[in-house]
Design a protein around this motif. Sequence first.
Motif, PDB file in Angstrom:
ATOM      1  N   THR A  31       2.086  -5.783  -5.592  1.00 38.63           N
ATOM      2  CA  THR A  31       1.670  -5.556  -4.202  1.00 38.63           C
ATOM      3  C   THR A  31       1.107  -4.148  -4.036  1.00 38.63           C
ATOM      4  O   THR A  31       1.378  -3.239  -4.837  1.00 38.63           O
ATOM      5  CB  THR A  31       2.838  -5.752  -3.233  1.00 38.63           C
ATOM      6  OG1 THR A  31       3.867  -4.810  -3.548  1.00 38.63           O
ATOM      7  CG2 THR A  31       3.400  -7.156  -3.327  1.00 38.63           C
ATOM      8  N   THR A  34       0.568  -0.680   1.033  1.00 38.80           N
ATOM      9  CA  THR A  34       0.777  -1.001   2.457  1.00 38.80           C
ATOM     10  C   THR A  34       1.419  -2.368   2.649  1.00 38.80           C
ATOM     11  O   THR A  34       1.647  -2.793   3.783  1.00 38.80           O
ATOM     12  CB  THR A  34      -0.556  -0.963   3.225  1.00 38.80           C
ATOM     13  OG1 THR A  34      -1.460  -1.925   2.658  1.00 38.80           O
ATOM     14  CG2 THR A  34      -1.173   0.426   3.159  1.00 38.80           C
ATOM     15  N   ASP A  35       1.692  -3.082   1.544  1.00 31.68           N
ATOM     16  CA  ASP A  35       2.335  -4.389   1.648  1.00 31.68           C
ATOM     17  C   ASP A  35       3.831  -4.233   1.856  1.00 31.68           C
ATOM     18  O   ASP A  35       4.407  -3.152   1.681  1.00 31.68           O
ATOM     19  CB  ASP A  35       2.092  -5.214   0.378  1.00 31.68           C
ATOM     20  CG  ASP A  35       0.654  -5.694   0.257  1.00 31.68           C
ATOM     21  OD1 ASP A  35       0.030  -5.904   1.308  1.00 31.68           O
ATOM     22  OD2 ASP A  35       0.174  -5.847  -0.886  1.00 31.68           O
ATOM     23  N   THR A  36       4.470  -5.346   2.239  1.00 28.51           N
ATOM     24  CA  THR A  36       5.925  -5.392   2.345  1.00 28.51           C
ATOM     25  C   THR A  36       6.437  -6.533   1.476  1.00 28.51           C
ATOM     26  O   THR A  36       6.144  -7.681   1.764  1.00 28.51           O
ATOM     27  CB  THR A  36       6.373  -5.618   3.797  1.00 28.51           C
ATOM     28  OG1 THR A  36       5.831  -4.583   4.620  1.00 28.51           O
ATOM     29  CG2 THR A  36       7.890  -5.590   3.901  1.00 28.51           C
ATOM     30  N   PRO A  37       7.149  -6.219   0.364  1.00 26.94           N
ATOM     31  CA  PRO A  37       7.496  -4.873  -0.114  1.00 26.94           C
ATOM     32  C   PRO A  37       6.306  -4.207  -0.800  1.00 26.94           C
ATOM     33  O   PRO A  37       5.413  -4.887  -1.303  1.00 26.94           O
ATOM     34  CB  PRO A  37       8.617  -5.171  -1.114  1.00 26.94           C
ATOM     35  CG  PRO A  37       8.278  -6.522  -1.650  1.00 26.94           C
ATOM     36  CD  PRO A  37       7.712  -7.294  -0.493  1.00 26.94           C
ATOM     37  N   ALA A  38       6.294  -2.903  -0.812  1.00 24.36           N
ATOM     38  CA  ALA A  38       5.186  -2.141  -1.372  1.00 24.36           C
ATOM     39  C   ALA A  38       5.373  -1.916  -2.868  1.00 24.36           C
ATOM     40  O   ALA A  38       6.495  -1.776  -3.367  1.00 24.36           O
ATOM     41  CB  ALA A  38       5.081  -0.788  -0.665  1.00 24.36           C
TER      42      ALA A  38
END
Length: 523
Positions: A31, A34-38
């Motif tokens: 990922t 800025t993704d969740t989770p990063a």
Amino acid sequence: MAQIVIADVDVYDPGIGGTRTLRFATQSYTTGPTDTPANTFYDGRIQQPANISRTCFSDAKTTGRTQIGYGDMVLVNNDGALDSLLAYSFAGRAITIKLGVVAPNSNRVPTWVTVIKGTMEQAELSWQKVTIRVRDRQQDVAKPLQQVRYAGSNTLLGGVLNGLEGVANDLKGKPKPQVFGRVFNVAPPQVNTDRRIYQVHAGSALSALLAAYDRGAPLTAGAVYSSQADMEANAPTAGQYRVWNDATAGCSVRLGSAPTGTVTVDAVQGAAVTNRTVGQLYSQILQAAGISPSDINSADITALDAAAPYEAGVYAPYDQDITALELLDTLCASVGAWYGCDASGVFRIGQIAVPSGAAVGTITATDILKIERVSSRDPGVGIPAWKMKIGYQRIYSVQNDLTAAVIDARKAYLAEEYRRVESSDASVKTANLTSPELEFLTVLASASDAAAEADRRLAIYKVRRDMYQLTIRVDAPLAAALDIGKIVTLQVARFGMSAGKNFLVIGIRTNMRGYQFDLTLWG
């Protein structure tokens, strides 16, 4: 468009004495910041994403029991790298599956759509693969509602039983009863045979115990008790009953005379009619089953209350392990409602009604891979109905062996489980010579509410309705918007739909490999 499926799988790891999250994908993927989770790695082992199927009711129906959806997610394990999963516990743990689409000129940044947030059964490990059965969260309420059981621990003091838990050979291990809304002629368990005490409702106070009967004959209400000790120490006078209603112990009633037959009561839970609608009771039952209020869509309940502000009631008895799912089926069928979980795991509810309002999207011939008009499997097989019958004011104990003091009108009332109202339109038979009469049983409390529901359903089913099953390929925005209970516009050059016609989505199945959806539409 390129696509990727990722899964976050929560398991219990005995090695750490707690939970950990396993992460898998259809191809190895990390990922972004800025993704969740990063900046997190997903192991590319998903061979088969879990294609989830959810329907308002069973196939090609707009009535009946709401269906639970599930699918299998298969992970590749040829190299044995996942053998350690054998020690982990998956059952009842959370799983979230997302579909990511990489559009042209997106710098390879996926747009994510949550396809399912559910739970799992235990994983099955074979020599070459790991199979995880994914369950819709609705399965969380397919278990006995009342987990509190009678202890059977009444004690003998001075030759008389004390306590409200029954004894080993009558109530021990049986679930304690619960009232939701307004119920009629329920037969509560006798929790103390020496003192003639019956428990109507456990866990909280009732709003009111409206009446008590012995073999159909009404008893006279005496003064209310102030405590359990007061109730056990002081018997009512002969022919009376007295109530102890407690915020934590529930509601119990003591008789002043030995009963001649079955003891029954009418009871109410919920301070006002507005607390006893199908929408409100739906929420109460879910919460009693352990579902957090934050996981119940409040806007849905507000909408259903506006559409069906009718008083209703259901009863969880002591002599069977009834599930929350069974109570919800009975309750929601009373106003033609479906219920289930959306992709994010939130419990939703809605009423089957002629589609109106704004559609979430339009499906055209360019989106459709396959389409077929299908026959309804509703009662009457889709032939417009000319008469609608609604059963209401259910009594939970049908009685024929009654005392001589019971008047004829009440004898007739107690001999039938439901009262009935009708709504009809004889003109429907002009065009439809075999037009059927349809009947639906409800737990609505009043004749006027049942009559309103009969009128509503007749308006729906006296007109030909169409049902289509289609497979479509959609973009990310429409995929995120599609769900059961949503309205879509179908625009194709067949069956008078060139300008578009609105339909209700009553079934949906995801095929994440091809970014396809199988839909069942009704309208």
